[in-house]
Motif scaffolding. Structure first.
Motif, PDB file in Angstrom:
ATOM      1  N   GLY A   1      56.819  99.999  16.719  1.00 48.27           N
ATOM      2  CA  GLY A   1      55.516  99.692  16.506  1.00 48.27           C
ATOM      3  C   GLY A   1      54.848  98.836  17.886  1.00 48.27           C
ATOM      4  N   ILE A   2      55.790  98.382  18.966  1.00 46.66           N
ATOM      5  CA  ILE A   2      55.502  97.506  19.855  1.00 46.66           C
ATOM      6  C   ILE A   2      54.879  98.476  21.074  1.00 46.66           C
ATOM      7  N   THR A   3      53.803  98.102  21.718  1.00 44.17           N
ATOM      8  CA  THR A   3      53.193  98.710  22.830  1.00 44.17           C
ATOM      9  C   THR A   3      53.443  97.865  24.052  1.00 44.17           C
ATOM     10  N   ALA A   4      53.631  96.722  24.182  1.00 46.30           N
ATOM     11  CA  ALA A   4      53.503  95.682  25.321  1.00 46.30           C
ATOM     12  C   ALA A   4      54.411  94.572  25.117  1.00 46.30           C
ATOM     13  N   VAL A   5      55.054  93.859  26.037  1.00 46.34           N
ATOM     14  CA  VAL A   5      55.724  92.575  26.080  1.00 46.34           C
ATOM     15  C   VAL A   5      55.211  91.901  27.006  1.00 46.34           C
ATOM     16  N   ASP A   6      54.992  90.579  26.738  1.00 46.90           N
ATOM     17  CA  ASP A   6      54.634  89.551  27.552  1.00 46.90           C
ATOM     18  C   ASP A   6      55.403  88.152  27.242  1.00 46.90           C
ATOM     19  N   GLY A   7      55.856  87.522  28.520  1.00 45.91           N
ATOM     20  CA  GLY A   7      56.382  86.243  28.379  1.00 45.91           C
ATOM     21  C   GLY A   7      57.971  86.226  28.698  1.00 45.91           C
ATOM     22  N   ASP A   8      58.496  85.164  28.853  1.00 45.80           N
ATOM     23  CA  ASP A   8      59.888  84.993  29.354  1.00 45.80           C
ATOM     24  C   ASP A   8      60.472  84.325  28.248  1.00 45.80           C
ATOM     25  N   PHE A   9      61.139  84.882  27.061  1.00 46.21           N
ATOM     26  CA  PHE A   9      61.716  84.383  25.867  1.00 46.21           C
ATOM     27  C   PHE A   9      63.081  84.904  25.784  1.00 46.21           C
ATOM     28  N   GLU A  10      63.759  84.078  24.697  1.00 48.09           N
ATOM     29  CA  GLU A  10      64.992  84.619  24.379  1.00 48.09           C
ATOM     30  C   GLU A  10      65.135  84.572  23.015  1.00 48.09           C
ATOM     31  N   ALA A  11      66.168  85.634  22.361  1.00 51.87           N
ATOM     32  CA  ALA A  11      66.425  85.540  21.047  1.00 51.87           C
ATOM     33  C   ALA A  11      66.514  84.432  20.506  1.00 51.87           C
ATOM     34  N   GLY A  12      65.668  84.360  19.247  1.00 53.27           N
ATOM     35  CA  GLY A  12      65.407  82.925  18.454  1.00 53.27           C
ATOM     36  C   GLY A  12      64.221  82.241  18.823  1.00 53.27           C
ATOM     37  N   ASP A  13      63.506  82.724  19.691  1.00 56.21           N
ATOM     38  CA  ASP A  13      62.191  82.079  20.246  1.00 56.21           C
ATOM     39  C   ASP A  13      61.213  82.599  19.297  1.00 56.21           C
ATOM     40  N   VAL A  14      60.266  81.698  19.087  1.00 56.41           N
ATOM     41  CA  VAL A  14      59.108  82.060  18.412  1.00 56.41           C
ATOM     42  C   VAL A  14      58.093  82.748  19.536  1.00 56.41           C
ATOM     43  N   VAL A  15      57.377  84.104  18.883  1.00 63.30           N
ATOM     44  CA  VAL A  15      56.563  84.652  19.619  1.00 63.30           C
ATOM     45  C   VAL A  15      55.267  85.171  18.892  1.00 63.30           C
ATOM     46  N   GLU A  16      54.347  85.356  19.657  1.00 64.22           N
ATOM     47  CA  GLU A  16      53.109  85.648  18.949  1.00 64.22           C
ATOM     48  C   GLU A  16      52.820  87.172  18.584  1.00 64.22           C
ATOM     49  N   LEU A  17      52.221  87.865  17.595  1.00 65.36           N
ATOM     50  CA  LEU A  17      52.425  89.322  17.526  1.00 65.36           C
ATOM     51  C   LEU A  17      50.596  89.392  17.468  1.00 65.36           C
ATOM     52  N   THR A  18      50.309  90.578  18.388  1.00 70.92           N
ATOM     53  CA  THR A  18      48.860  90.589  18.505  1.00 70.92           C
ATOM     54  C   THR A  18      48.464  92.229  18.242  1.00 70.92           C
ATOM     55  N   ASP A  19      47.271  92.219  17.959  1.00 73.78           N
ATOM     56  CA  ASP A  19      46.912  93.567  17.681  1.00 73.78           C
ATOM     57  C   ASP A  19      46.273  94.355  18.919  1.00 73.78           C
ATOM     58  N   SER A  20      45.799  95.527  18.818  1.00 71.83           N
ATOM     59  CA  SER A  20      45.340  96.173  20.248  1.00 71.83           C
ATOM     60  C   SER A  20      44.116  95.613  20.972  1.00 71.83           C
ATOM     61  N   ARG A  21      43.466  94.504  20.309  1.00 76.43           N
ATOM     62  CA  ARG A  21      42.313  93.860  20.866  1.00 76.43           C
ATOM     63  C   ARG A  21      42.924  92.259  21.435  1.00 76.43           C
ATOM     64  N   ALA A  22      44.019  92.170  21.487  1.00 75.70           N
ATOM     65  CA  ALA A  22      44.805  91.009  21.812  1.00 75.70           C
ATOM     66  C   ALA A  22      44.704  89.689  21.135  1.00 75.70           C
ATOM     67  N   THR A  23      44.170  90.257  19.703  1.00 75.67           N
ATOM     68  CA  THR A  23      44.067  88.993  18.786  1.00 75.67           C
ATOM     69  C   THR A  23      45.277  88.735  18.060  1.00 75.67           C
ATOM     70  N   THR A  24      45.799  87.439  17.975  1.00 73.43           N
ATOM     71  CA  THR A  24      47.113  87.358  17.424  1.00 73.43           C
ATOM     72  C   THR A  24      46.914  87.426  15.795  1.00 73.43           C
ATOM     73  N   VAL A  25      47.726  88.162  15.012  1.00 77.37           N
ATOM     74  CA  VAL A  25      47.608  88.271  13.843  1.00 77.37           C
ATOM     75  C   VAL A  25      48.954  87.830  13.078  1.00 77.37           C
ATOM     76  N   ALA A  26      49.928  87.323  13.867  1.00 78.75           N
ATOM     77  CA  ALA A  26      51.159  87.022  13.275  1.00 78.75           C
ATOM     78  C   ALA A  26      52.221  86.219  14.345  1.00 78.75           C
ATOM     79  N   ARG A  27      52.925  85.277  13.656  1.00 77.46           N
ATOM     80  CA  ARG A  27      54.111  84.890  14.404  1.00 77.46           C
ATOM     81  C   ARG A  27      55.596  84.917  13.943  1.00 77.46           C
ATOM     82  N   GLY A  28      56.329  85.025  14.738  1.00 78.37           N
ATOM     83  CA  GLY A  28      57.758  85.291  14.531  1.00 78.37           C
ATOM     84  C   GLY A  28      58.685  84.926  15.199  1.00 78.37           C
ATOM     85  N   MET A  29      59.964  84.705  14.814  1.00 77.45           N
ATOM     86  CA  MET A  29      61.256  84.597  15.630  1.00 77.45           C
ATOM     87  C   MET A  29      61.741  85.964  15.928  1.00 77.45           C
TER      88      MET A  29
END
Length: 372
Positions: A303-331
């Motif tokens: 379900g992922i179409t693109a990845v942005d940022g420099d993160f490691e496993a265990g970091d928190v990331v934002e999950l966005t929709d196709s309009r780049a609106t943040t809809v969730a956060r997760g580890m």
């Protein structure tokens, strides 16, 4: 079920935030009469049986006059120097003012690291809880003397919302020089005050983008964001004028009241949603958004179409929709460098070591409904 204002009026533990412009003169110096008026209202609330935490801006502003500065400095070093001088001025003023009611105060200075890092978060929580148990009024401020751009809260409205959750407050009161939330800029005329906010639909049309004051960093936009944060996390909020502090802290029949979500987030989910600093973003297709937000499912690579940022496993990331609106956060369970090779692919097409969730449902917090 009591209404929002009744809940705020009856709150046994309440966080109150006051802005710099509500404590200072037009020239930027601390105004003792304004500060005493605020303390009068806080002391009355204490006498009524509530525990009170004060989140106070004003350190930088309080240092302007002693340093001979005519306006809030723009460079970070001078801001820190002004805060260093102003913290003592402000702290002494609060100690003297609360002493009129035989109340003790304790200063708590925080940077965002103290909330973002979970070990620090627990330490701040223990300190504040112990101060309250000892009958002390904690006076919280961002530690402007050492905070840099990378670790700043940005304004004390957000800090107040985080502190309200941190201490398990029953209500949050945001005091400023405006008597509530308006659907436009009240200085331009024609704007209507919104008295009650039951949900997001009541404020979707609001434009709260007026600039901050000469001595402060927050505006109504930051108060609206903080009210949304707190109410979503289960804490009712009142935005009111500092001049109405006595009524705001008594009957709560002034300003704009924000109803709380019926379910308070757990500490872990609150930390994921609002306290942790995201290290990157994952853009999802519509199906993944519906699954993650609508059905609270885990996020899979397909379900992922693109990845942005420099993160490691265990970091928190934002999950966005196709309009780049943040809809969730997760580890996230993968390093950023691992994901480009697997995104968009079905689980059964992946190597065995990659057949796991990118963000597990237990480590994921939806923030809003999917875009239409």
């Amino acid at each position: 079920m009591p209404d929002t204002r009744t809940r705020i009026a009856a709150a046994k533990r309440i966080v109150v935030k006051v802005g710099s412009s509500s404590l200072t003169t037009a020239s930027g110096g601390l105004d003792p009469s304004l500060l005493d008026g605020l303390v009068d209202a806080l002391a009355a609330r204490r006498a009524a049986g509530s525990q009170v935490v004060l989140v106070s801006s004003g350190a930088i502003a309080s240092g302007l006059a002693p340093l001979g500065l005519g306006r809030r400095p723009r460079d970070l070093a001078t801001q820190q120097a002004s805060a260093s001088v102003g913290q003592l001025v402000l702290g002494h003023a609060y100690v003297s003012s609360f002493a009129r009611y035989q109340l003790r105060v304790g200063q708590v200075l925080l940077t965002s690291d103290d909330v973002v890092r979970r070990a620090h978060y627990r330490n701040a929580q223990r300190t504040l809880s112990r101060l309250l148990a000892l009958g002390v009024v904690p006076v919280v401020n961002e530690n402007d003397t050492v905070a840099t751009e990378e670790i700043r809260f940005g304004d004390n409205d957000r800090l107040a919302a985080l502190v309200a959750y941190l201490v398990g407050a029953d209500a949050l009161v945001l005091l400023s020089d405006v008597d509530g939330l308006y659907d436009g800029d009240p200085r331009l005329g024609g704007a209507r005050r919104i008295d009650e906010v039951a949900g997001e639909a009541d404020v979707e049309h609001v434009r709260a983008d007026e600039p901050a004051t000469e001595v402060g960093t927050g505006g109504m936009a930051s108060k609206l964001a903080s009210a949304r944060l707190s109410s979503t996390a289960g804490v009712p909020v009142l935005i009111a004028a500092a001049a109405d502090a006595a009524r705001a802290l008594d009957t709560a029949d002034v300003g704009t009241a924000f109803a709380a979500s019926p379910r308070r987030l757990t500490p872990r989910r609150f930390w994921l949603a609002y306290a942790a600093n995201p290290k990157g973003r994952l853009r999802l297709d519509d199906g993944a958004v519906a699954a993650v937000v609508g059905r609270r499912r885990s996020l899979l690579a397909a379900g992922i179409t693109a990845v942005d940022g420099d993160f490691e496993a265990g970091d928190v990331v934002e999950l966005t929709d196709s309009r780049a609106t943040t809809v969730a956060r997760g580890m996230v369970a993968y390093d950023a460098v691992e994901l480009p090779a697997i995104i968009g692919r079905k689980t059964h097409d992946l190597a065995p070591e990659h057949r796991r969730e990118v963000v597990h449902a237990d480590d994921l917090v939806p923030l809003r409904q999917p875009s239409d």
